[in-house]
Design an enzyme around this catalytic site. Structure first.
Site, PDB file in Angstrom:
ATOM      1  N   LYS A   1     -13.978  18.363  21.593  1.00  0.00           N
ATOM      2  CA  LYS A   1     -12.601  18.547  22.067  1.00  0.00           C
ATOM      3  C   LYS A   1     -11.708  19.007  20.917  1.00  0.00           C
ATOM      4  O   LYS A   1     -12.016  18.752  19.738  1.00  0.00           O
ATOM      5  CB  LYS A   1     -12.075  17.251  22.683  1.00  0.00           C
ATOM      6  CG  LYS A   1     -11.893  16.154  21.677  1.00  0.00           C
ATOM      7  CD  LYS A   1     -11.200  14.929  22.250  1.00  0.00           C
ATOM      8  CE  LYS A   1     -10.996  13.951  21.090  1.00  0.00           C
ATOM      9  NZ  LYS A   1     -10.486  12.671  21.396  1.00  0.00           N
TER      10      LYS A   1
ATOM     11  N   LYS B   1     -15.414   7.340  15.736  1.00  0.00           N
ATOM     12  CA  LYS B   1     -14.595   7.333  14.518  1.00  0.00           C
ATOM     13  C   LYS B   1     -15.034   6.303  13.491  1.00  0.00           C
ATOM     14  O   LYS B   1     -14.913   6.524  12.295  1.00  0.00           O
ATOM     15  CB  LYS B   1     -13.137   7.022  14.878  1.00  0.00           C
ATOM     16  CG  LYS B   1     -12.412   8.166  15.508  1.00  0.00           C
ATOM     17  CD  LYS B   1     -10.928   7.869  15.527  1.00  0.00           C
ATOM     18  CE  LYS B   1     -10.155   8.913  16.284  1.00  0.00           C
ATOM     19  NZ  LYS B   1      -8.776   8.510  16.530  1.00  0.00           N
TER      20      LYS B   1
ATOM     21  N   LYS C   1      -6.850  16.427  16.498  1.00  0.00           N
ATOM     22  CA  LYS C   1      -5.998  16.440  15.309  1.00  0.00           C
ATOM     23  C   LYS C   1      -6.833  16.168  14.066  1.00  0.00           C
ATOM     24  O   LYS C   1      -6.510  16.616  12.980  1.00  0.00           O
ATOM     25  CB  LYS C   1      -4.935  15.349  15.423  1.00  0.00           C
ATOM     26  CG  LYS C   1      -3.940  15.558  16.533  1.00  0.00           C
ATOM     27  CD  LYS C   1      -2.859  14.479  16.438  1.00  0.00           C
ATOM     28  CE  LYS C   1      -2.120  14.345  17.736  1.00  0.00           C
ATOM     29  NZ  LYS C   1      -1.914  12.971  18.154  1.00  0.00           N
TER      30      LYS C   1
HETATM   31  P1  TYM Z   1      -3.461  11.191  20.837  1.00  0.00           P
HETATM   32  O1  TYM Z   1      -2.310  11.122  19.895  1.00  0.00           O
HETATM   33  O2  TYM Z   1      -4.808  11.415  20.289  1.00  0.00           O
HETATM   34  O3  TYM Z   1      -3.212  12.323  21.912  1.00  0.00           O
HETATM   35  C1  TYM Z   1      -2.019  12.399  22.685  1.00  0.00           C
HETATM   36  C2  TYM Z   1      -2.382  12.819  24.098  1.00  0.00           C
HETATM   37  O4  TYM Z   1      -3.072  14.075  24.088  1.00  0.00           O
HETATM   38  C3  TYM Z   1      -4.280  13.977  24.840  1.00  0.00           C
HETATM   39  N1  TYM Z   1      -5.286  14.856  24.224  1.00  0.00           N
HETATM   40  C4  TYM Z   1      -5.876  15.884  24.830  1.00  0.00           C
HETATM   41  N2  TYM Z   1      -5.753  16.382  26.066  1.00  0.00           N
HETATM   42  C5  TYM Z   1      -6.505  17.479  26.378  1.00  0.00           C
HETATM   43  N3  TYM Z   1      -7.352  18.076  25.517  1.00  0.00           N
HETATM   44  C6  TYM Z   1      -7.523  17.605  24.265  1.00  0.00           C
HETATM   45  N4  TYM Z   1      -8.343  18.194  23.428  1.00  0.00           N
HETATM   46  C7  TYM Z   1      -6.763  16.457  23.875  1.00  0.00           C
HETATM   47  N5  TYM Z   1      -6.675  15.742  22.723  1.00  0.00           N
HETATM   48  C8  TYM Z   1      -5.771  14.770  22.964  1.00  0.00           C
HETATM   49  C9  TYM Z   1      -4.665  12.517  24.744  1.00  0.00           C
HETATM   50  O5  TYM Z   1      -5.522  12.143  25.802  1.00  0.00           O
HETATM   51  C10 TYM Z   1      -3.333  11.833  24.808  1.00  0.00           C
HETATM   52  O6  TYM Z   1      -2.913  11.668  26.148  1.00  0.00           O
HETATM   53  N6  TYM Z   1      -4.489   6.489  22.084  1.00  0.00           N
HETATM   54  C11 TYM Z   1      -3.584   7.569  22.329  1.00  0.00           C
HETATM   55  C12 TYM Z   1      -2.143   7.238  22.063  1.00  0.00           C
HETATM   56  C13 TYM Z   1      -1.629   6.028  22.763  1.00  0.00           C
HETATM   57  C14 TYM Z   1      -1.325   5.920  24.144  1.00  0.00           C
HETATM   58  C15 TYM Z   1      -0.852   4.605  24.328  1.00  0.00           C
HETATM   59  C16 TYM Z   1      -1.417   6.802  25.204  1.00  0.00           C
HETATM   60  C17 TYM Z   1      -1.355   4.834  22.185  1.00  0.00           C
HETATM   61  N7  TYM Z   1      -0.861   3.967  23.122  1.00  0.00           N
HETATM   62  C18 TYM Z   1      -0.439   4.155  25.583  1.00  0.00           C
HETATM   63  C19 TYM Z   1      -1.015   6.348  26.468  1.00  0.00           C
HETATM   64  C20 TYM Z   1      -0.542   5.038  26.646  1.00  0.00           C
HETATM   65  C21 TYM Z   1      -3.959   8.729  21.415  1.00  0.00           C
HETATM   66  O7  TYM Z   1      -4.540   8.561  20.365  1.00  0.00           O
HETATM   67  O8  TYM Z   1      -3.470   9.904  21.782  1.00  0.00           O
END
Ligand code: TYM
Length: 331
Positions: free
Chosen positions: A193, A111, A196
C-alpha cells in the site's frame, strides 16, 4: 445526530492514499454527522520522533484537514494530546485487552514484531489508544482506509466487553470503508500500500509535493505487461493509476476506457499527472492561506469541544469502575 470520529498521524508525508481513502470521505460525511477529526500525535510517538518536526507536522496535518474542506464551524478539529482523556481511557481499556488480541494485529506484525526486542510497548498498544479515541466520543461511524479494519474490530470487541462487564457505557462503532480508494497502492510496488513510512519516496505522492515531483514520480510509476488501458484486475499497477484517475476526475470506468482507447501507459501517466497537479495546486494554496492565528483559534475551539465530550464519557467510565475521586458515585 449520529457521530463520526477519525484521525491521521502527523508522521511522514500525508499522501494521496490518505486523502482518497479517508480525508475525502470525511469532507463529504461531515454534513450528515456530528464530526470529530483528530491529529493523533500520541500515536506518532509509538516510534521515535524529532520533537520539533513532530510539532510542525501536527499543525501541518490540521492545515491539510482544513484545506481539504473540513469546515471548523461544522466539525471539531483537534490535537489528540490536547485532550488527556485519550490516554486516560487507553489505560482503562489496556486493563481489559488481552495480550493475545494485540499480538494478532497485522500492523504490529508488519511494523514491530520483526524487531521485538527493540520495539516499544506503545507500538504494541497502539490499537488500544485508537479504541480509546473512538469510544471517548460515543462514535457511530469511523471513516478509514482498509488497513484500519482490524483495529476497528478490536475497538468494537473492547466496547462490547466493557458494556457487558460494567453496564451500557459505549456506543458500538461501525467502520466506514469506501468501496473505491480504500487501499491505494505504492507507485513503485503495487503489491504494497502507499505508506507514509515507505523508504522509497517515489512510491507515494505527498499532498504537498510540487508539480515537478509529481510528474517525475508518476512517470517512474511501475506498470504491468499489456498495453491497452482498461480496468483490469489482473494488472494491479494499472488498476491503481486508473483508480486515482477515476476518483479525482469522478468519471466512470467506461468513460475513462473510452477516453484512453488506442493510447498507452505514457499517455495515461501524463494525463494523470495533469489531473493530480490540477487538484493539488489549489489545495496547496489553501494550505498556505491559513494563518497561524487562524489555526490557533480553530484548534483551541476544537480542544474545548472535544474535551467537553471526552470528559462526559470518562466521568461515566470512572463511575462504572468505581474510580470516582471521593469513592462515591458522582451522579
Ligand atoms: P494513518 O495516519 O496511517 O492514515 C490516515 C488514514 O488514511 C488511510 N490510509 C489509506 N487509505 C487508502 N490507501 C492507502 N494507501 C492508505 N494509507 C492510509 C488510513 O486507513 C487512515 O484512515 N491508526 C490510524 C490513525 C488513528 C485513527 C484513530 C483513525 C488513530 N486513532 C481513530 C480512526 C479512528 C492511522 O495510523 O492512520
Amino acid at each position: 445526530m449520529k457521530r463520526i470520529f477519525s484521525g491521521a498521524q502527523p508522521t511522514g508525508g500525508f499522501h494521496l492514499g490518505n486523502y482518497l481513502g479517508a480525508l475525502r470521505n470525511w469532507v463529504e460525511l461531515q454534513h450528515e454527522y456530528e464530526s470529530f477529526f483528530c491529529v493523533v500525535n500520541l500515536h506518532a510517538i509509538t516510534i521515535p520522533q524529532d520533537p520539533q518536526e513532530l510539532a510542525k507536522k501536527t499543525r501541518e496535518v490540521a492545515r491539510l484537514y482544513l484545506a481539504a474542506g473540513i469546515d471548523p464551524q461544522v466539525s471539531t478539529i483537534f490535537i489528540q494530546s490536547d485532550v488527556p482523556e485519550h490516554a486516560e481511557l487507553a489505560w482503562v481499556l489496556n486493563c481489559m485487552t488481552r495480550i493475545s488480541e494485540l499480538d494478532r494485529m497485522t500492523q504490529f506484525k508488519e511494523k514491530g514484531r520483526s524487531q521485538r526486542e527493540n520495539t516499544g510497548v506503545g507500538l504494541f498498544d497502539y490499537p488500544v489508544l485508537m479504541a480509546s479515541d473512538i469510544l471517548l466520543y460515543q462514535t457511530d461511524l469511523v471513516p478509514v482506509g482498509e488497513d484500519q479494519k482490524q483495529h476497528l474490530e478490536l475497538t468494537r470487541d473492547l466496547a462490547m466487553r466493557f458494556n457487558r462487564d460494567y453496564g451500557e457505557t459505549f456506543r458500538i462503532p461501525e467502520p466506514f470503508i469506501p468501496k473505491i480508494g480504500a487501499r491505494i497502492m505504492s507507485l513503485s510496488d503495487p503489491a504494497k500500500k502507499m505508506a507514509k513510512s515507505d523508504e522509497n519516496p517515489n512510491g507515494s505522492i505527498a499532498l504537498l509535493d510540487d508539480a515537478d515531483t509529481i510528474r517525475r514520480k508518476l512517470k517512474r510509476a511501475v506498470t504491468d505487461s499489456g498495453t491497452d488501458i482498461r480496468f483490469d484486475e489482473t494488472r494491479p499497477a494499472l488498476m491503481n493509476l486508473l483508480t486515482i484517475y477515476r476518483l479525482l476526475t469522478e468519471q466512470t470506468p467506461p468513460e475513462i476506457e473510452e477516453h484512453f482507447a488506442g493510447k498507452g501507459y505514457g499517455q495515461l501517466k501524463g494525463e494523470l499527472a495533469d489531473v493530480v497537479v490540477e487538484f493539488l495546486q489549489p489545495f496547496q494554496e489553501r494550505v498556505r492561506g491559513i494563518s497561524d492565528e487562524e489555526l490557533d483559534s480553530i484548534l483551541e475551539m476544537g480542544r474545548e469541544r472535544a474535551r467537553n465530550e471526552a470528559c462526559k464519557t470518562m466521568d461515566e467510565v470512572k463511575t462504572r469502575l468505581g474510580l470516582s475521586g471521593s469513592g462515591a458515585p458522582r451522579n
